[in-house]
Design a protein around this motif. Structure first.
Motif, PDB file in Angstrom:
ATOM      1  N   MET A 186       0.840  -1.198   0.000  1.00 30.51           N
ATOM      2  CA  MET A 186       0.000   0.000   0.000  1.00 30.51           C
ATOM      3  C   MET A 186       0.874   1.245   0.000  1.00 30.51           C
ATOM      4  SD  MET A 186      -2.594   1.914   0.159  1.00 30.51           S
ATOM      5  CE  MET A 186      -2.783   3.595   0.722  1.00 30.51           C
ATOM      6  N   GLU A 187       1.857   1.278   0.872  1.00 32.14           N
ATOM      7  CA  GLU A 187       2.728   2.446   0.984  1.00 32.14           C
ATOM      8  C   GLU A 187       3.484   2.717  -0.311  1.00 32.14           C
ATOM      9  OE1 GLU A 187       5.090   1.560   4.427  1.00 32.14           O
ATOM     10  OE2 GLU A 187       3.485   2.148   5.803  1.00 32.14           O
ATOM     11  N   ARG A 188       3.995   1.675  -0.943  1.00 24.77           N
ATOM     12  CA  ARG A 188       4.740   1.859  -2.200  1.00 24.77           C
ATOM     13  C   ARG A 188       3.853   2.408  -3.304  1.00 24.77           C
ATOM     14  NH1 ARG A 188       8.258  -3.636  -1.939  1.00 24.77           N
ATOM     15  NH2 ARG A 188       9.874  -2.819  -0.577  1.00 24.77           N
ATOM     16  N   ASN A 189       2.658   1.864  -3.435  1.00 24.89           N
ATOM     17  CA  ASN A 189       1.755   2.323  -4.487  1.00 24.89           C
ATOM     18  C   ASN A 189       1.208   3.712  -4.190  1.00 24.89           C
ATOM     19  OD1 ASN A 189       1.417   0.134  -6.621  1.00 24.89           O
ATOM     20  ND2 ASN A 189       1.299  -1.013  -4.716  1.00 24.89           N
ATOM     21  N   PHE A 190       0.892   3.982  -2.926  1.00 19.56           N
ATOM     22  CA  PHE A 190       0.434   5.319  -2.569  1.00 19.56           C
ATOM     23  C   PHE A 190       1.542   6.350  -2.785  1.00 19.56           C
ATOM     24  CE2 PHE A 190      -0.085   8.744   0.596  1.00 19.56           C
ATOM     25  CZ  PHE A 190      -1.170   9.367   0.013  1.00 19.56           C
ATOM     26  N   ALA A 191       2.781   5.993  -2.470  1.00 20.48           N
ATOM     27  CA  ALA A 191       3.898   6.923  -2.674  1.00 20.48           C
ATOM     28  C   ALA A 191       3.976   7.356  -4.139  1.00 20.48           C
ATOM     29  CB  ALA A 191       5.218   6.290  -2.232  1.00 20.48           C
ATOM     30  N   THR A 192       3.779   6.420  -5.046  1.00 16.42           N
ATOM     31  CA  THR A 192       3.794   6.760  -6.471  1.00 16.42           C
ATOM     32  C   THR A 192       2.675   7.742  -6.796  1.00 16.42           C
ATOM     33  OG1 THR A 192       4.782   4.651  -7.082  1.00 16.42           O
ATOM     34  CG2 THR A 192       3.624   5.846  -8.820  1.00 16.42           C
ATOM     35  N   LEU A 193       1.464   7.458  -6.307  1.00 13.96           N
ATOM     36  CA  LEU A 193       0.333   8.363  -6.561  1.00 13.96           C
ATOM     37  C   LEU A 193       0.591   9.741  -5.950  1.00 13.96           C
ATOM     38  CD1 LEU A 193      -2.663   5.948  -5.904  1.00 13.96           C
ATOM     39  CD2 LEU A 193      -1.715   6.640  -8.114  1.00 13.96           C
ATOM     40  N   ARG A 194       1.197   9.762  -4.779  1.00  8.80           N
ATOM     41  CA  ARG A 194       1.502  11.030  -4.103  1.00  8.80           C
ATOM     42  C   ARG A 194       2.567  11.807  -4.859  1.00  8.80           C
ATOM     43  NH1 ARG A 194       2.804  15.204  -2.749  1.00  8.80           N
ATOM     44  NH2 ARG A 194       2.947  16.146  -0.696  1.00  8.80           N
ATOM     45  N   HIS A 195       3.615  11.114  -5.305  1.00  4.63           N
ATOM     46  CA  HIS A 195       4.693  11.789  -6.028  1.00  4.63           C
ATOM     47  C   HIS A 195       4.209  12.352  -7.358  1.00  4.63           C
ATOM     48  CE1 HIS A 195       7.720   9.151  -3.639  1.00  4.63           C
ATOM     49  NE2 HIS A 195       7.226  10.125  -2.913  1.00  4.63           N
ATOM     50  N   CYS A 196       3.231  11.711  -7.962  1.00  4.25           N
ATOM     51  CA  CYS A 196       2.645  12.191  -9.231  1.00  4.25           C
ATOM     52  C   CYS A 196       1.561  13.224  -8.976  1.00  4.25           C
ATOM     53  CB  CYS A 196       2.073  11.014 -10.022  1.00  4.25           C
ATOM     54  SG  CYS A 196       3.311   9.849 -10.603  1.00  4.25           S
ATOM     55  N   GLU A 197       1.345  13.576  -7.722  1.00  5.29           N
ATOM     56  CA  GLU A 197       0.308  14.512  -7.305  1.00  5.29           C
ATOM     57  C   GLU A 197      -1.062  14.087  -7.835  1.00  5.29           C
ATOM     58  OE1 GLU A 197       1.731  18.498  -8.211  1.00  5.29           O
ATOM     59  OE2 GLU A 197       2.832  18.524  -6.313  1.00  5.29           O
ATOM     60  N   LEU A 198      -1.347  12.788  -7.649  1.00  2.00           N
ATOM     61  CA  LEU A 198      -2.643  12.235  -8.027  1.00  2.00           C
ATOM     62  C   LEU A 198      -3.509  11.947  -6.802  1.00  2.00           C
ATOM     63  CD1 LEU A 198      -1.505   9.806 -10.849  1.00  2.00           C
ATOM     64  CD2 LEU A 198      -2.685  11.992 -11.114  1.00  2.00           C
ATOM     65  N   ALA A 199      -2.879  11.657  -5.663  1.00  2.00           N
ATOM     66  CA  ALA A 199      -3.606  11.392  -4.420  1.00  2.00           C
ATOM     67  C   ALA A 199      -2.839  12.021  -3.271  1.00  2.00           C
ATOM     68  CB  ALA A 199      -3.770   9.890  -4.201  1.00  2.00           C
ATOM     69  N   HIS A 200      -3.544  12.275  -2.191  1.00  2.00           N
ATOM     70  CA  HIS A 200      -2.956  13.001  -1.075  1.00  2.00           C
ATOM     71  C   HIS A 200      -3.674  12.610   0.202  1.00  2.00           C
ATOM     72  CE1 HIS A 200      -1.691  16.651   1.182  1.00  2.00           C
ATOM     73  NE2 HIS A 200      -0.680  16.619   0.349  1.00  2.00           N
ATOM     74  N   GLY A 201      -2.985  12.708   1.319  1.00  2.00           N
ATOM     75  CA  GLY A 201      -3.593  12.402   2.607  1.00  2.00           C
ATOM     76  C   GLY A 201      -4.004  13.659   3.338  1.00  2.00           C
ATOM     77  N   PHE A 202      -5.003  13.539   4.201  1.00  2.00           N
ATOM     78  CA  PHE A 202      -5.420  14.642   5.061  1.00  2.00           C
ATOM     79  C   PHE A 202      -5.997  14.076   6.353  1.00  2.00           C
ATOM     80  CE2 PHE A 202      -9.237  13.532   2.836  1.00  2.00           C
ATOM     81  CZ  PHE A 202     -10.291  13.811   3.692  1.00  2.00           C
ATOM     82  N   ARG A 203      -6.048  14.922   7.361  1.00  2.00           N
ATOM     83  CA  ARG A 203      -6.603  14.506   8.656  1.00  2.00           C
ATOM     84  C   ARG A 203      -8.016  15.051   8.807  1.00  2.00           C
ATOM     85  NH1 ARG A 203      -2.979  12.092  11.869  1.00  2.00           N
ATOM     86  NH2 ARG A 203      -0.809  12.655  11.556  1.00  2.00           N
ATOM     87  N   ASP A 204      -8.878  14.177   9.304  1.00  2.00           N
ATOM     88  CA  ASP A 204     -10.249  14.553   9.609  1.00  2.00           C
ATOM     89  C   ASP A 204     -10.562  14.003  10.992  1.00  2.00           C
ATOM     90  OD1 ASP A 204     -12.878  15.342   9.579  1.00  2.00           O
ATOM     91  OD2 ASP A 204     -13.532  13.809   8.161  1.00  2.00           O
ATOM     92  N   ASN A 205     -10.626  14.894  11.987  1.00  2.00           N
ATOM     93  CA  ASN A 205     -10.868  14.485  13.380  1.00  2.00           C
ATOM     94  C   ASN A 205      -9.873  13.428  13.840  1.00  2.00           C
ATOM     95  OD1 ASN A 205     -13.083  16.221  13.776  1.00  2.00           O
ATOM     96  ND2 ASN A 205     -14.405  14.774  12.703  1.00  2.00           N
ATOM     97  N   GLY A 206      -8.594  13.623  13.499  1.00  5.63           N
ATOM     98  CA  GLY A 206      -7.542  12.719  13.942  1.00  5.63           C
ATOM     99  C   GLY A 206      -7.376  11.476  13.088  1.00  5.63           C
ATOM    100  N   LYS A 207      -8.235  11.287  12.113  1.00  4.50           N
ATOM    101  CA  LYS A 207      -8.172  10.105  11.243  1.00  4.50           C
ATOM    102  C   LYS A 207      -7.536  10.504   9.912  1.00  4.50           C
ATOM    103  CE  LYS A 207     -11.315   6.552   9.555  1.00  4.50           C
ATOM    104  NZ  LYS A 207     -12.732   6.158   9.486  1.00  4.50           N
TER     105      LYS A 207
END
Length: 133
Positions: free
Chosen positions: A94-115
């Motif tokens: 998951m981390e490896r695939n998400f890193a690719t999406l993040r580096h390509c600025e296709l997906a991003h993380g955010f916090r919502d009430n600590g989650k």
């Protein structure tokens, strides 16, 4: 010989000793260089490479990465656990695939009430705090 981290069988001569653990090559590399989602140089490099290749959107991604992107787009925001369950991925996969999406600025993380949730890049999160993934 068995990898002490993933329990897979290691072919003779391919085992790696790291901090007292006998590891397969994949686990050894993971220990030495874990995926980094928030990496300014990786983002710059990915954006430049994609621009030079004429890639936009999901162009150049693996089928799995495209499927993860589409899942986030259709169901998001989602948690990493939801993605892992949907695609039967380990945490490192998951981390490896998400890193690719993040580096390509296709997906991003955010916090919502600590989650921590994952969304498509640029989608509004109604004032929620974007995180350095």
């Amino acid at each position: 010989m068995i990898c002490t981290k993933c329990n897979s069988e290691i072919p003779e001569g391919e085992q790696c000793l790291h901090r007292g653990q006998m590891l397969c090559e994949d686990c050894y590399l993971e220990m030495l260089e874990p995926p980094r989602t928030c990496d300014v140089a990786a983002v710059h490099g990915a954006k430049l490479a994609r621009k030079m290749a004429g890639q936009e959107g999901t162009d150049g991604l693996t089928e799995l990465q495209k499927n993860i992107y589409n899942y986030i787009k259709e169901e998001g925001p989602v948690t990493a656990e939801q993605i892992m369950n949907k695609f039967s991925l380990s945490k490192i996969q998951m981390e490896r695939n998400f890193a690719t999406l993040r580096h390509c600025e296709l997906a991003h993380g955010f916090r919502d009430n600590g989650k921590v949730l994952i969304k498509i890049w640029g989608e509004d999160t109604q004032g929620k705090m974007d995180i350095a993934d």
